[in-house]
Design a protein around this motif. Sequence first.
Motif, PDB file in Angstrom:
ATOM      1  N   ARG A  10       0.835  -1.206   0.000  1.00 41.31           N
ATOM      2  CA  ARG A  10       0.000   0.000   0.000  1.00 41.31           C
ATOM      3  C   ARG A  10       0.870   1.257   0.000  1.00 41.31           C
ATOM      4  N   ASN A  12       3.923   1.619  -1.242  1.00 33.16           N
ATOM      5  CA  ASN A  12       4.492   1.781  -2.588  1.00 33.16           C
ATOM      6  C   ASN A  12       3.444   2.267  -3.580  1.00 33.16           C
ATOM      7  N   SER A  13       2.212   1.774  -3.430  1.00 27.56           N
ATOM      8  CA  SER A  13       1.135   2.197  -4.332  1.00 27.56           C
ATOM      9  C   SER A  13       0.816   3.679  -4.146  1.00 27.56           C
ATOM     10  N   THR A  16       3.562   5.880  -5.641  1.00 27.43           N
ATOM     11  CA  THR A  16       3.431   5.972  -7.103  1.00 27.43           C
ATOM     12  C   THR A  16       2.324   6.955  -7.483  1.00 27.43           C
ATOM     13  N   THR A  17       1.203   6.851  -6.769  1.00 28.19           N
ATOM     14  CA  THR A  17       0.087   7.767  -7.033  1.00 28.19           C
ATOM     15  C   THR A  17       0.499   9.212  -6.793  1.00 28.19           C
TER      16      THR A  17
END
Length: 293
Positions: A10, A12-13, A16-17
């Motif tokens: 989560r 890392n996600s 990125t966002t």
Amino acid sequence: MPSLKDIRIRINSVKTTRQVTSAMKMVSAAKFKKAQDDISHIRPYVDRLAGIIFDLSQSLDDGVELEWSAKRDPNKVLLVVVSSNRGLCGAFNSNVIKETEKVIKSKYNYQFKQGNLDIFAIGKQAQKILKSHGYPVVKDFNELYTNTTFEAVKEIAVEIMESFRNEKYDDVVLIYNEFKNAAVQEVRSEQFLPLQLTEAGSGVYNSVDYIVEPDKISFIKKVIPEALQTMFYRVILESLASEHGARMTSMHKATDNATDMLMELQLIYNKARQGAITTEILEIVGGAEALKK
């Protein structure tokens, strides 16, 4: 409690966002600056041009009727809805859609039910949503945003003007976002044709005795079509500046929210990691005590 692996995924996600929203914010900021400059340059010109046309039209003899201001019963109506091709710009597109539906229901409901209302969509978002709501989008000009020059906009304006002059449409209404600042856009619906000469420039300019050659009527007939094209171009620039401002603000808020979420996730991750370490130590100590016994 989610596992450490799930929390890392989560984190890392969200990182990125945040990178994507931050990049989109910077791109919109660069485009916004140019669009804002374009608006600041064209507004005084259009306002002054409208004032001149108003002053001259008021000095014409009674009974002189100009084709672009000819009022007819609104049997056939055209709505030109200006939105964007892409989303992620807050309420920019939804406000235009709401205003379009409001105008149809409050002013042109009869024409809509009779099948005498058409919609020209400038922007994929308006085209897609209005079609899904059952409104007659008969034409789109989504490719305009790949080449937003005066010449490209003029072609659309001329097509709309010719449709009015040939009495295909009796009323033409523009629905778009007017630029106020980066955070504020005001949705507007204004009559494009017939041109309301009793209002253009009213309250802004005093009557001026212009010297016109060869005569006032010939001059007005020559200038009004060019003025209408310039006014339409201004509407597109207003919408573009509003779009970039709305997207820049929206992506700024999204970036801030992602940063806040990262901080929360990092705290959760640290707590979970601390808990896992404590559990491992207790297991080791317990095992050592069992071996002693």
